[in-house]
Design a protein around this motif. Structure first.
Motif, mmCIF file in Angstrom:
data_model
loop_
_atom_site.group_PDB
_atom_site.id
_atom_site.type_symbol
_atom_site.label_atom_id
_atom_site.label_comp_id
_atom_site.label_asym_id
_atom_site.label_seq_id
_atom_site.Cartn_x
_atom_site.Cartn_y
_atom_site.Cartn_z
ATOM 1 N N MET A 1 -13.430 -3.575 -7.714
ATOM 2 C CA MET A 1 -12.068 -4.046 -7.514
ATOM 3 C C MET A 1 -12.017 -5.088 -6.398
ATOM 4 O O MET A 1 -12.752 -5.001 -5.421
ATOM 5 N N THR A 2 -11.111 -6.066 -6.529
ATOM 6 C CA THR A 2 -10.823 -6.964 -5.423
ATOM 7 C C THR A 2 -9.997 -6.186 -4.397
ATOM 8 O O THR A 2 -9.479 -5.094 -4.680
ATOM 9 N N LEU A 3 -9.833 -6.757 -3.209
ATOM 10 C CA LEU A 3 -9.040 -6.084 -2.179
ATOM 11 C C LEU A 3 -7.595 -5.840 -2.653
ATOM 12 O O LEU A 3 -7.081 -4.719 -2.506
ATOM 13 N N PRO A 4 -6.899 -6.838 -3.238
ATOM 14 C CA PRO A 4 -5.538 -6.574 -3.710
ATOM 15 C C PRO A 4 -5.486 -5.470 -4.770
ATOM 16 O O PRO A 4 -4.587 -4.619 -4.741
ATOM 17 N N SER A 6 -7.570 -3.025 -5.087
ATOM 18 C CA SER A 6 -7.853 -1.779 -4.398
ATOM 19 C C SER A 6 -6.607 -1.230 -3.722
ATOM 20 O O SER A 6 -6.304 -0.035 -3.802
ATOM 21 N N ILE A 7 -5.838 -2.107 -3.066
ATOM 22 C CA ILE A 7 -4.595 -1.684 -2.409
ATOM 23 C C ILE A 7 -3.582 -1.219 -3.447
ATOM 24 O O ILE A 7 -2.904 -0.195 -3.265
ATOM 25 N N LEU A 8 -3.483 -1.963 -4.539
ATOM 26 C CA LEU A 8 -2.553 -1.591 -5.608
ATOM 27 C C LEU A 8 -2.839 -0.185 -6.108
ATOM 28 O O LEU A 8 -1.926 0.627 -6.303
ATOM 29 N N HIS A 9 -4.119 0.112 -6.301
ATOM 30 C CA HIS A 9 -4.514 1.414 -6.845
ATOM 31 C C HIS A 9 -4.438 2.508 -5.786
ATOM 32 O O HIS A 9 -3.834 3.566 -5.998
ATOM 33 N N GLU A 10 -5.019 2.234 -4.628
ATOM 34 C CA GLU A 10 -5.147 3.258 -3.588
ATOM 35 C C GLU A 10 -3.794 3.606 -2.964
ATOM 36 O O GLU A 10 -3.463 4.780 -2.770
ATOM 37 N N PHE A 17 -2.037 -5.224 -12.086
ATOM 38 C CA PHE A 17 -0.876 -6.055 -11.796
ATOM 39 C C PHE A 17 -0.174 -6.435 -13.094
ATOM 40 O O PHE A 17 -0.766 -6.407 -14.180
ATOM 41 N N ARG A 18 1.099 -6.807 -12.963
ATOM 42 C CA ARG A 18 1.876 -7.263 -14.109
ATOM 43 C C ARG A 18 2.199 -8.743 -13.969
ATOM 44 O O ARG A 18 2.505 -9.214 -12.875
ATOM 45 N N GLY A 19 2.146 -9.456 -15.098
ATOM 46 C CA GLY A 19 2.554 -10.860 -15.127
ATOM 47 C C GLY A 19 1.873 -11.673 -14.038
ATOM 48 O O GLY A 19 0.657 -11.604 -13.844
ATOM 49 N N PRO A 20 2.662 -12.431 -13.266
ATOM 50 C CA PRO A 20 2.073 -13.317 -12.254
ATOM 51 C C PRO A 20 1.815 -12.637 -10.909
ATOM 52 O O PRO A 20 1.459 -13.313 -9.945
ATOM 53 N N SER A 621 -0.339 6.900 -13.136
ATOM 54 C CA SER A 621 0.383 5.752 -12.586
ATOM 55 C C SER A 621 1.475 6.217 -11.634
ATOM 56 O O SER A 621 2.302 7.058 -11.972
ATOM 57 N N GLY A 622 1.456 5.655 -10.419
ATOM 58 C CA GLY A 622 2.466 5.995 -9.430
ATOM 59 C C GLY A 622 2.002 7.007 -8.401
ATOM 60 O O GLY A 622 2.759 7.346 -7.487
ATOM 61 N N ILE A 623 0.769 7.508 -8.536
ATOM 62 C CA ILE A 623 0.229 8.452 -7.548
ATOM 63 C C ILE A 623 -0.895 7.773 -6.775
ATOM 64 O O ILE A 623 -2.021 7.644 -7.271
ATOM 65 N N GLY A 624 -0.568 7.317 -5.571
ATOM 66 C CA GLY A 624 -1.576 6.734 -4.702
ATOM 67 C C GLY A 624 -2.250 7.813 -3.885
ATOM 68 O O GLY A 624 -1.935 9.010 -3.999
ATOM 69 N N ALA A 625 -3.175 7.402 -3.029
ATOM 70 C CA ALA A 625 -3.969 8.362 -2.259
ATOM 71 C C ALA A 625 -3.097 9.225 -1.346
ATOM 72 O O ALA A 625 -3.277 10.446 -1.264
#
Length: 643
Positions: A1-4, A6-10, A17-20, A621-625
């Protein structure tokens, strides 16, 4: 994963990501300025929250988020805390001691995102604090939310936004991201100029909200029409009803309440504590209908608003789009319902005419009103016209497309808007679902204008719409007899036209400028230079037939689960209900709306999964660390039952 990623997931618990979003995030992390246009519910906040987290982790300090609303600050900071992000706000709800504590944390570098109103950001005290951070290279970015507020052409102009140019002038090296859900080409250009974003990259997403069904009906008995709409379509569901006046808000809220709808009033004239109480109930309880002026709504993130209704016509399409966009943020089916009539047109034109603004400004406002009237009177697809106003053709272009080019507006005027795609249909608006019958109102329009002309010649004074229609339809009223208007050559000449038909003709004549309303003389009708083309038959007047909107067959859903959970089996439905009850308890304890803890879609996914271990919850989806750590055990306990 890229850093963004990783943050999105973690942190936020989302897989992609969605769209742009990805392109915006990468651009801002790299230090670029951006202007982001993304519809309500499109995920604008992630476009600055993820860069703020990424740049903070890289040692680049705090992100300042300019937000116009206290309620939005509170909920967004609460949501970030739930996700494990250090965030804070500075606003009038804090005591002096609390504000000082936030400022000390800010200067110590302990805050990732700080939310503040534009009035505070531009004060000498706040700027001195920003200076101190900037000297230490601890300002990561500025996010200017609701950026349309900076534009005089926008639907919610706030002069204090103009002072935000100081951010570019004083901190030129700090990236800025301006975000809005609603801005036509004129407003976008004004945002760029006012915020000095000429070098910023523009990201214009599709304005389409395919889950929203657009319906516009002719106003007859609007209270009955609204009540029928709610009872048939949205009984027991959350919604917002917009009115023009405070008095109307209170009357309608009371009427709906007496009819069994859980309705609350909201307007600027109410005590601040009452407004806050009503807003909190709307955000935290299920099935509340808020009856409000436009003082309510901006920044409201409630995802399960199932309808937005307008009982009075807004001023322009930007306002209409922004307000209707508060429905269906969760992507589930929602309704945008509006009733409008001749008096709406008269009132809006009168407000523009009586405005102390200059003529150039008034002309732009008239053009914007014309576009909304064209949408209301349209006999073709509503969505095509709505998107066309924002320069987008339907089916829409790629979400990554650049800013659209100007064109001719919906009424043929050069307003910087694209021509709607002829013949395109969306399948989810009233005109596409039930194509209207059309009739040629040119003859009726000529007779109405002739009657107004002859009345003025005969009596030397002007009259209102009702009297003009009485003459044309041949009604011998007391006023007709008093002024001898039964002797006019046009008396009874339009007996074949119903009052509803003539009102429709008058609406369009006023909307196109072929008639004027004199607000200083009891809203009387007067001919204009534009009347001549209609009188000569050079300008056709085509109208939709005046019919009651057919009721859609739909089961009452007061006891039914949200749409996201409708496909669950019986056992999963029981788990979903138990999870909702548990979430409500947690939300009350944290003084937050329930959706800040978990969205309905997340609860539905958990209910379907029937997890037994924490590992089972990984990837939902919606459950981060942080949320997995904080709530995972409780979620598993609830899912065990019994139900």
């Amino acid at each position: 994963m890229t850093l963004p990623e990783s943050i999105l997931h973690e942190v936020f618990g989302y897989a992609q990501f969605r769209g742009p979003q990805a392109a915006i995030v990468d651009h801002v992390i790299a230090g670029g300025d951006a202007l982001v246009l993304m519809p309500t519910g499109g995920g604008k906040s992630l476009c600055y929250q993820i860069p703020a987290i990424a740049r903070q982790r890289a040692g680049q300090g705090v992100a300042i988020v300019v937000s116009p609303l206290i309620a939005l600050m509170h909920d967004q900071v609460g949501a970030l805390h739930e996700a494990g992000v250090e965030a804070a706000f500075l606003n009038s709800t804090l005591s002096g001691e609390e504000a000082n504590a936030v400022e000390k944390r800010l200067l110590r570098g302990e805050v990732t995102l700080l939310y503040a109103a534009p009035e505070r950001v531009t004060t000498p005290r706040f700027l001195a604090q920003l200076d101190a951070l900037h000297e230490r290279c601890q300002l990561s970015l500025f996010a200017i939310d609701e950026a349309h507020c900076v534009s005089q052409w926008g639907h919610d102009f706030r002069p204090e936004y103009r002072a935000l140019t100081v951010l570019h002038e004083r901190y030129a090296g700090v990236p800025r991201i301006a975000l809005t859900a609603t801005a036509d080409a004129l407003t976008r250009a004004d945002i760029v100029e006012r915020l000095q974003l000429e070098e910023a990259r523009q990201f214009v997403s599709s304005f389409d909200r395919p889950n929203i069904r657009y319906t516009i009906v002719e106003k007859k008995d609007v209270t009955t029409q609204l009540l029928r709409f709610i009872e048939r379509e949205h009984a027991g569901e959350a919604g917002v009803v917009y009115c023009q006046s405070r008095k109307r808000v209170e009357e309608l809220a009371q009427t709906l309440s007496e009819a069994g709808v859980a309705a609350l009033p909201y307007h600027a004239g109410l005590d601040a504590a009452v407004r806050q109480k009503h807003q909190d109930r709307f955000l935290r309880e299920d099935g509340i209908v808020m009856v409000a002026t436009i003082a309510f709504g901006m920044g409201i993130d409630k995802p399960d608003v199932r309808f937005v209704a307008h009982v009075d016509m807004p001023k322009n399409i930007e306002g209409y789009y922004q307000e209707t966009g508060r429905a269906g943020r969760d992507g589930q089916p929602a309704d945008a319902w509006m009733a409008y009539g001749l008096q709406d047109v008269v009132n809006q034109r009168r407000m523009i005419d009586e405005s102390p603004a200059g003529e150039d400004f008034k002309q732009v406002m008239v053009g914007k009103l014309d576009a909304l009237l064209a949408l209301a009177e349209a006999i073709d697809c509503r969505r095509v016209r709505l998107l066309g106003y924002f320069g987008e053709t339907y089916p829409h272009a790629s979400p990554d497309a650049g800013p659209p080019q100007g064109g001719r507006g919906p009424l043929g005027g050069q307003r910087g808007h694209e021509v709607p795609s002829v013949g395109a249909t969306c399948g989810n608006c009233d005109n596409c679902l039930t194509p209207p019958q059309v009739w040629d109102g040119t003859d009726a329009a000529r007779k109405l204008l002739s009657t107004i002309y002859r009345v003025q010649q005969h009596s030397g004074i002007s009259f209102g719409a009702g009297h003009i229609m009485d003459i044309l339809r041949g009604k011998t009223t007391e006023k007709v007899t008093q002024f001898g208007h039964e002797r006019l050559s046009t008396f009874g000449l339009g007996a074949e036209f119903s009052e509803q038909q003539l009102r429709g003709v008058l609406r369009q004549l006023i909307a196109t400028g072929a008639l004027a309303v004199n607000a200083q003389a009891f809203n009387t009708l007067q001919l204009t230079d534009g009347s001549r083309a209609v009188l000569k038959g050079e300008l056709p007047v085509m109208l939709r037939e005046s019919t009651a909107a057919p009721a859609r067959t739909r089961t009452r859903r007061d006891k039914a689960p949200p749409a996201v959970a409708a496909a669950l089996g019986e056992e999963a439905q029981a788990r979903f209900a138990a999870l909702k009850a548990w979430r409500a308890e947690v939300a009350r304890a944290h003084n937050l709306p329930a959706y800040v803890i978990f969205h309905d879609a997340t609860l539905a996914a958990i209910a379907a999964l029937a997890p037994r271990t924490l590992d089972d919850l990984q990837g939902v989806s919606g459950i981060g660390a942080k949320k997995l750590e904080a709530y995972g055990g409780e979620v598993l306990r609830v899912c065990e039952g019994p139900f």
